[in-house]
Motif scaffolding. Sequence first.
Motif, PDB file in Angstrom:
ATOM      1  N   HIS A   1      33.571  58.845 -91.942  1.00 13.56           N
ATOM      2  CA  HIS A   1      32.973  58.971 -90.187  1.00 13.56           C
ATOM      3  C   HIS A   1      31.429  58.773 -90.280  1.00 13.56           C
ATOM      4  O   HIS A   1      30.773  58.998 -89.223  1.00 13.56           O
ATOM      5  CB  HIS A   1      33.811  60.108 -89.255  1.00 13.56           C
ATOM      6  CG  HIS A   1      34.899  60.094 -89.752  1.00 13.56           C
ATOM      7  ND1 HIS A   1      35.890  59.475 -89.541  1.00 13.56           N
ATOM      8  CD2 HIS A   1      36.012  62.013 -89.231  1.00 13.56           C
ATOM      9  CE1 HIS A   1      36.903  59.907 -89.135  1.00 13.56           C
ATOM     10  NE2 HIS A   1      36.551  60.622 -89.312  1.00 13.56           N
ATOM     11  N   GLY A   2      30.812  57.924 -91.377  1.00 17.82           N
ATOM     12  CA  GLY A   2      29.030  58.306 -91.429  1.00 17.82           C
ATOM     13  C   GLY A   2      28.252  59.082 -91.395  1.00 17.82           C
ATOM     14  O   GLY A   2      27.187  58.952 -91.234  1.00 17.82           O
ATOM     15  N   LYS A   3      29.104  60.339 -91.725  1.00 15.78           N
ATOM     16  CA  LYS A   3      28.750  60.807 -92.342  1.00 15.78           C
ATOM     17  C   LYS A   3      28.212  61.608 -93.489  1.00 15.78           C
ATOM     18  O   LYS A   3      29.573  61.148 -94.172  1.00 15.78           O
ATOM     19  CB  LYS A   3      28.555  62.524 -91.313  1.00 15.78           C
ATOM     20  CG  LYS A   3      28.663  62.515 -90.249  1.00 15.78           C
ATOM     21  CD  LYS A   3      28.802  63.528 -89.132  1.00 15.78           C
ATOM     22  CE  LYS A   3      28.776  63.707 -87.760  1.00 15.78           C
ATOM     23  NZ  LYS A   3      29.167  64.672 -86.958  1.00 15.78           N
ATOM     24  N   THR A   4      27.040  61.942 -94.595  1.00 14.28           N
ATOM     25  CA  THR A   4      27.749  62.197 -95.451  1.00 14.28           C
ATOM     26  C   THR A   4      27.711  63.915 -95.941  1.00 14.28           C
ATOM     27  O   THR A   4      26.443  64.565 -95.231  1.00 14.28           O
ATOM     28  CB  THR A   4      25.872  62.021 -96.660  1.00 14.28           C
ATOM     29  OG1 THR A   4      26.012  60.533 -96.373  1.00 14.28           O
ATOM     30  CG2 THR A   4      26.467  62.401 -98.193  1.00 14.28           C
ATOM     31  N   TYR A   5      28.437  64.890 -96.503  1.00 14.13           N
ATOM     32  CA  TYR A   5      28.794  65.863 -96.490  1.00 14.13           C
ATOM     33  C   TYR A   5      28.512  66.626 -97.899  1.00 14.13           C
ATOM     34  O   TYR A   5      29.057  65.790 -99.000  1.00 14.13           O
ATOM     35  CB  TYR A   5      30.193  66.423 -95.778  1.00 14.13           C
ATOM     36  CG  TYR A   5      30.513  66.071 -95.001  1.00 14.13           C
ATOM     37  CD1 TYR A   5      30.444  67.016 -94.123  1.00 14.13           C
ATOM     38  CD2 TYR A   5      31.281  64.876 -94.469  1.00 14.13           C
ATOM     39  CE1 TYR A   5      30.644  66.608 -92.167  1.00 14.13           C
ATOM     40  CE2 TYR A   5      31.823  64.426 -93.248  1.00 14.13           C
ATOM     41  CZ  TYR A   5      31.692  65.529 -91.970  1.00 14.13           C
ATOM     42  OH  TYR A   5      31.774  65.342 -90.876  1.00 14.13           O
ATOM     43  N   PHE A   6      27.670  67.432 -98.732  1.00 14.96           N
ATOM     44  CA  PHE A   6      27.969  67.913 -99.361  1.00 14.96           C
ATOM     45  C   PHE A   6      28.907  69.952 -99.761  1.00 14.96           C
ATOM     46  O   PHE A   6      29.706  70.186 -98.949  1.00 14.96           O
ATOM     47  CB  PHE A   6      26.435  68.934 -99.502  1.00 14.96           C
ATOM     48  CG  PHE A   6      25.408  68.422 -99.507  1.00 14.96           C
ATOM     49  CD1 PHE A   6      24.998  67.937-100.972  1.00 14.96           C
ATOM     50  CD2 PHE A   6      24.196  68.118 -98.945  1.00 14.96           C
ATOM     51  CE1 PHE A   6      24.070  67.400-101.266  1.00 14.96           C
ATOM     52  CE2 PHE A   6      22.934  66.863 -98.999  1.00 14.96           C
ATOM     53  CZ  PHE A   6      22.598  67.029-100.998  1.00 14.96           C
ATOM     54  N   VAL A   7      29.811  68.885-100.807  1.00 23.02           N
ATOM     55  CA  VAL A   7      31.002  69.758-101.183  1.00 23.02           C
ATOM     56  C   VAL A   7      29.854  70.485-102.449  1.00 23.02           C
ATOM     57  O   VAL A   7      30.347  69.769-103.350  1.00 23.02           O
ATOM     58  CB  VAL A   7      32.255  68.405-101.432  1.00 23.02           C
ATOM     59  CG1 VAL A   7      33.135  69.849-101.968  1.00 23.02           C
ATOM     60  CG2 VAL A   7      31.693  67.700-100.538  1.00 23.02           C
ATOM     61  N   SER A   8      30.338  71.509-102.565  1.00 21.41           N
ATOM     62  CA  SER A   8      30.542  72.781-103.205  1.00 21.41           C
ATOM     63  C   SER A   8      31.588  72.760-103.835  1.00 21.41           C
ATOM     64  O   SER A   8      32.420  73.599-103.261  1.00 21.41           O
ATOM     65  CB  SER A   8      29.811  74.164-102.840  1.00 21.41           C
ATOM     66  OG  SER A   8      29.794  74.756-104.429  1.00 21.41           O
ATOM     67  N   THR A   9      32.113  72.809-105.544  1.00 20.18           N
ATOM     68  CA  THR A   9      33.313  73.118-105.542  1.00 20.18           C
ATOM     69  C   THR A   9      33.095  74.463-106.589  1.00 20.18           C
ATOM     70  O   THR A   9      32.120  74.044-107.219  1.00 20.18           O
ATOM     71  CB  THR A   9      34.384  72.057-106.393  1.00 20.18           C
ATOM     72  OG1 THR A   9      34.171  70.690-105.653  1.00 20.18           O
ATOM     73  CG2 THR A   9      35.141  72.084-107.151  1.00 20.18           C
ATOM     74  N   VAL A  10      33.894  75.576-105.890  1.00 20.05           N
ATOM     75  CA  VAL A  10      33.209  77.300-106.637  1.00 20.05           C
ATOM     76  C   VAL A  10      34.809  77.527-107.383  1.00 20.05           C
ATOM     77  O   VAL A  10      35.820  77.503-106.540  1.00 20.05           O
ATOM     78  CB  VAL A  10      33.151  77.763-105.566  1.00 20.05           C
ATOM     79  CG1 VAL A  10      32.550  79.384-106.114  1.00 20.05           C
ATOM     80  CG2 VAL A  10      31.951  77.547-104.541  1.00 20.05           C
ATOM     81  N   ARG A  11      34.365  77.699-108.784  1.00 19.17           N
ATOM     82  CA  ARG A  11      35.887  78.022-109.448  1.00 19.17           C
ATOM     83  C   ARG A  11      35.216  79.725-109.823  1.00 19.17           C
ATOM     84  O   ARG A  11      34.916  79.758-110.901  1.00 19.17           O
ATOM     85  CB  ARG A  11      36.173  76.912-110.272  1.00 19.17           C
ATOM     86  CG  ARG A  11      37.730  77.238-111.069  1.00 19.17           C
ATOM     87  CD  ARG A  11      38.041  76.202-111.926  1.00 19.17           C
ATOM     88  NE  ARG A  11      39.362  76.738-112.482  1.00 19.17           N
ATOM     89  CZ  ARG A  11      40.233  76.052-113.304  1.00 19.17           C
ATOM     90  NH1 ARG A  11      39.436  75.717-114.502  1.00 19.17           N
ATOM     91  NH2 ARG A  11      41.915  76.778-113.856  1.00 19.17           N
TER      92      ARG A  11
END
Length: 257
Positions: A228-238
């Motif tokens: 939707h025109g936005k850039t999100y930071f995604v942190s993948t935590v395991r």
Amino acid sequence: MQSKHYDAVNRCVYCGDTEGPFTDEHIIPLSLSGDLLLRAASCGQCQDITSALEAFCARSMFGPFRIRYGLKTRRPKKRPSELAVVRIEPDGRMSKTLVPADGHPALLVMPQLPATPGVLIDSSPSDDLPGASAWAYIGNRNVLQGVAEGTRVGGTPFHPLSILRLVAKIAHCHTVGEVGLEGFKPYLQQLILGRFAAPGHFIGSVGPAPSGPTDNLHEVFLSTTELHGKTYFVSTVRLFAQFGAPKYDVIVGEQCR
């Protein structure tokens, strides 16, 4: 995961306080053998909250597992050599049996979240975790098989919200270390501080599930996703990746342009 010490933030990454004094933040708790450090990043009040959260998870939920597998502790001389196994008899009576720490069942229970984080699908925040289930790892099945027939072994306390708050804290602090507090509009402070109880709004599963155990005790990766025109930071935590535990994709915040 390699150890890494990030530069001092000199600001509280949770409430924004700029007066200090500030304490260092272990991104993954030291009690879980974490080696990522964010310097001068928490005010005293917020540090009390996050420390209490980490202590509850480390002692109440992960305690026997940490002892069984020798994860770090600030008090090694006080680490017990025996741990209790709680047996629940068919008539409901409970009894405890002490077993050597290295022979304890070492039950590890983690929430498993297959659902997409709500913020990505414009859903309203909810305490519900759609499709969530409990994932469990048993370190020593022989102890379970050795109890009398007809009895059960009492489980480890399981509080999904606390684990997911801890995951959010790890994701937020890691992102601050990687891109700086000014590099994104953060979403997670209120969840971390216990003032927002809808973890599924920001935590779920964006990418494919891991295939199995890895060589790393824990894993944290940072990526971005466009929507939707936005850039999100995604942190993948395991956490506990070495034992095949689930991963969590955490929408940490919106990238500043």
